[in-house]
Scaffold this motif. Sequence first.
Motif, mmCIF file in Angstrom:
data_model
loop_
_atom_site.group_PDB
_atom_site.id
_atom_site.type_symbol
_atom_site.label_atom_id
_atom_site.label_comp_id
_atom_site.label_asym_id
_atom_site.label_seq_id
_atom_site.Cartn_x
_atom_site.Cartn_y
_atom_site.Cartn_z
ATOM 1 N N MET A 32 0.845 -1.198 0.000
ATOM 2 C CA MET A 32 0.000 0.000 0.000
ATOM 3 C C MET A 32 0.880 1.247 0.000
ATOM 4 O O MET A 32 1.825 1.351 0.765
ATOM 5 C CB MET A 32 -0.911 -0.012 1.232
ATOM 6 C CG MET A 32 -1.914 1.126 1.256
ATOM 7 S SD MET A 32 -2.994 1.108 2.723
ATOM 8 C CE MET A 32 -3.985 -0.341 2.389
ATOM 9 N N SER A 33 0.565 2.197 -0.873
ATOM 10 C CA SER A 33 1.356 3.421 -0.967
ATOM 11 C C SER A 33 1.086 4.324 0.231
ATOM 12 O O SER A 33 0.133 4.122 1.000
ATOM 13 C CB SER A 33 1.009 4.168 -2.257
ATOM 14 O OG SER A 33 -0.286 4.751 -2.160
ATOM 15 N N GLN A 34 1.920 5.350 0.381
ATOM 16 C CA GLN A 34 1.731 6.298 1.480
ATOM 17 C C GLN A 34 0.360 6.975 1.405
ATOM 18 O O GLN A 34 -0.313 7.163 2.421
ATOM 19 C CB GLN A 34 2.824 7.369 1.436
ATOM 20 C CG GLN A 34 4.230 6.871 1.707
ATOM 21 C CD GLN A 34 5.225 8.015 1.668
ATOM 22 O OE1 GLN A 34 5.207 8.907 2.513
ATOM 23 N NE2 GLN A 34 6.100 7.997 0.684
ATOM 24 N N ALA B 256 -2.438 5.852 -0.182
ATOM 25 C CA ALA B 256 -3.493 4.882 0.101
ATOM 26 C C ALA B 256 -3.557 4.557 1.587
ATOM 27 O O ALA B 256 -4.651 4.389 2.154
ATOM 28 C CB ALA B 256 -3.270 3.611 -0.717
ATOM 29 N N ASN B 257 -2.408 4.498 2.232
ATOM 30 C CA ASN B 257 -2.371 4.221 3.666
ATOM 31 C C ASN B 257 -2.997 5.370 4.456
ATOM 32 O O ASN B 257 -3.737 5.142 5.430
ATOM 33 C CB ASN B 257 -0.928 3.998 4.114
ATOM 34 C CG ASN B 257 -0.832 3.554 5.565
ATOM 35 O OD1 ASN B 257 -1.404 2.537 5.943
ATOM 36 N ND2 ASN B 257 -0.104 4.312 6.370
ATOM 37 N N TYR B 258 -2.717 6.607 4.044
ATOM 38 C CA TYR B 258 -3.333 7.777 4.684
ATOM 39 C C TYR B 258 -4.855 7.694 4.565
ATOM 40 O O TYR B 258 -5.579 7.925 5.546
ATOM 41 C CB TYR B 258 -2.818 9.053 4.015
ATOM 42 C CG TYR B 258 -3.555 10.314 4.392
ATOM 43 C CD1 TYR B 258 -3.267 10.995 5.570
ATOM 44 C CD2 TYR B 258 -4.542 10.833 3.560
ATOM 45 C CE1 TYR B 258 -3.942 12.164 5.912
ATOM 46 C CE2 TYR B 258 -5.228 11.994 3.895
ATOM 47 C CZ TYR B 258 -4.926 12.653 5.067
ATOM 48 O OH TYR B 258 -5.607 13.798 5.405
ATOM 49 N N ALA C 242 -6.722 5.005 4.089
ATOM 50 C CA ALA C 242 -7.224 3.892 4.899
ATOM 51 C C ALA C 242 -7.312 4.280 6.373
ATOM 52 O O ALA C 242 -8.291 3.947 7.059
ATOM 53 C CB ALA C 242 -6.330 2.674 4.712
ATOM 54 N N GLN C 243 -6.299 4.980 6.871
ATOM 55 C CA GLN C 243 -6.308 5.388 8.277
ATOM 56 C C GLN C 243 -7.409 6.411 8.560
ATOM 57 O O GLN C 243 -8.129 6.317 9.561
ATOM 58 C CB GLN C 243 -4.946 5.963 8.656
ATOM 59 C CG GLN C 243 -3.838 4.920 8.724
ATOM 60 C CD GLN C 243 -2.501 5.522 9.122
ATOM 61 O OE1 GLN C 243 -2.324 6.725 9.176
ATOM 62 N NE2 GLN C 243 -1.531 4.655 9.380
ATOM 63 N N GLN D 293 8.049 7.518 -4.889
ATOM 64 C CA GLN D 293 6.927 7.165 -4.011
ATOM 65 C C GLN D 293 5.807 8.198 -4.073
ATOM 66 O O GLN D 293 5.234 8.609 -3.046
ATOM 67 C CB GLN D 293 7.415 6.958 -2.572
ATOM 68 C CG GLN D 293 8.420 5.830 -2.440
ATOM 69 C CD GLN D 293 8.830 5.571 -0.993
ATOM 70 O OE1 GLN D 293 8.455 6.284 -0.079
ATOM 71 N NE2 GLN D 293 9.606 4.520 -0.782
ATOM 72 N N SER E 4 -3.076 3.344 -8.028
ATOM 73 C CA SER E 4 -2.419 3.415 -6.723
ATOM 74 C C SER E 4 -2.764 4.771 -6.121
ATOM 75 O O SER E 4 -3.159 5.692 -6.831
ATOM 76 C CB SER E 4 -0.904 3.255 -6.851
ATOM 77 O OG SER E 4 -0.342 4.298 -7.625
#
Length: 262
Positions: free
Chosen positions: A1-3, A5-7, A9-10, A147, A171
């Motif tokens: 998971m990219s930065q 996408a992670n942001y 998700a959180q 990234q 992504s």
Amino acid sequence: MSQLANYIAQKRQQKPILSMTHVVYGYPTVQESLSWMTRLLEEGVDFIEVQFPFSDPVADGPSIVEACHVALEQDLDVDSFLNDMGKLSRDFPDSRIVLMSYLNPMYRYGLQKLAKRAAEINILGLILPDLPIEASANYIAACKENQVDPIWLVTPVTPKARLEMLASQASGFLYCVARSGVTGHSSHEAKSKQTAMDEYLAHIKAHASAPMGVGFGLRERSHIEALLGKADIAILGSALLDAYNQGGQEAGIKLIKDLFQN
């Protein structure tokens, strides 16, 4: 998971849907556009999508086209734009800024240089609506190296095979255009259109591992509510600009609160 996408998700653990607001850099002036971006981030929007203006923004409707033309009456350059976005990113490290423009000014600047500079200023996503993925190998490689996520767009009239390909390669997030045509007027009212929208988003979701953002034509709270459980980000463009034009920053903030606050 990219930065990116992670942001997303959180943040989605805290909210049913995230907000992304569109601002044209330099409209009506550079300083006023930066003031507006600052206000949006202070008010807690999850993303701002900042557009570097172009003279022929083919995906945009009349409000954004006019804003681009007004902005371009000033002497704007990409370096200054990125420097300003870097300062904004440093001032609001817990928020996210996505850069959007058309290919011509960014190609002249240099796509590899753009990806590198974006990473340096903590910009995690780039949107170039008129750059086809088939002509993007070097750009994609530069984004991957730094990234930074290249954000691709799909529409309700994207051929099925192409939509599935773009969804599978997305992504950061996939930008799902809510209707055919340009930004601006809504076509969400009819029940049959809502059914078609639900099927369109469900089809994308079946092929995309990245989060989904939906924009074009979102103007009412019911439009946002209709996306709950089907998308991760609701994107406000022309509606927000129209509110800003009619009543300044206060009117824009009121619209965001009316649409997104519980």
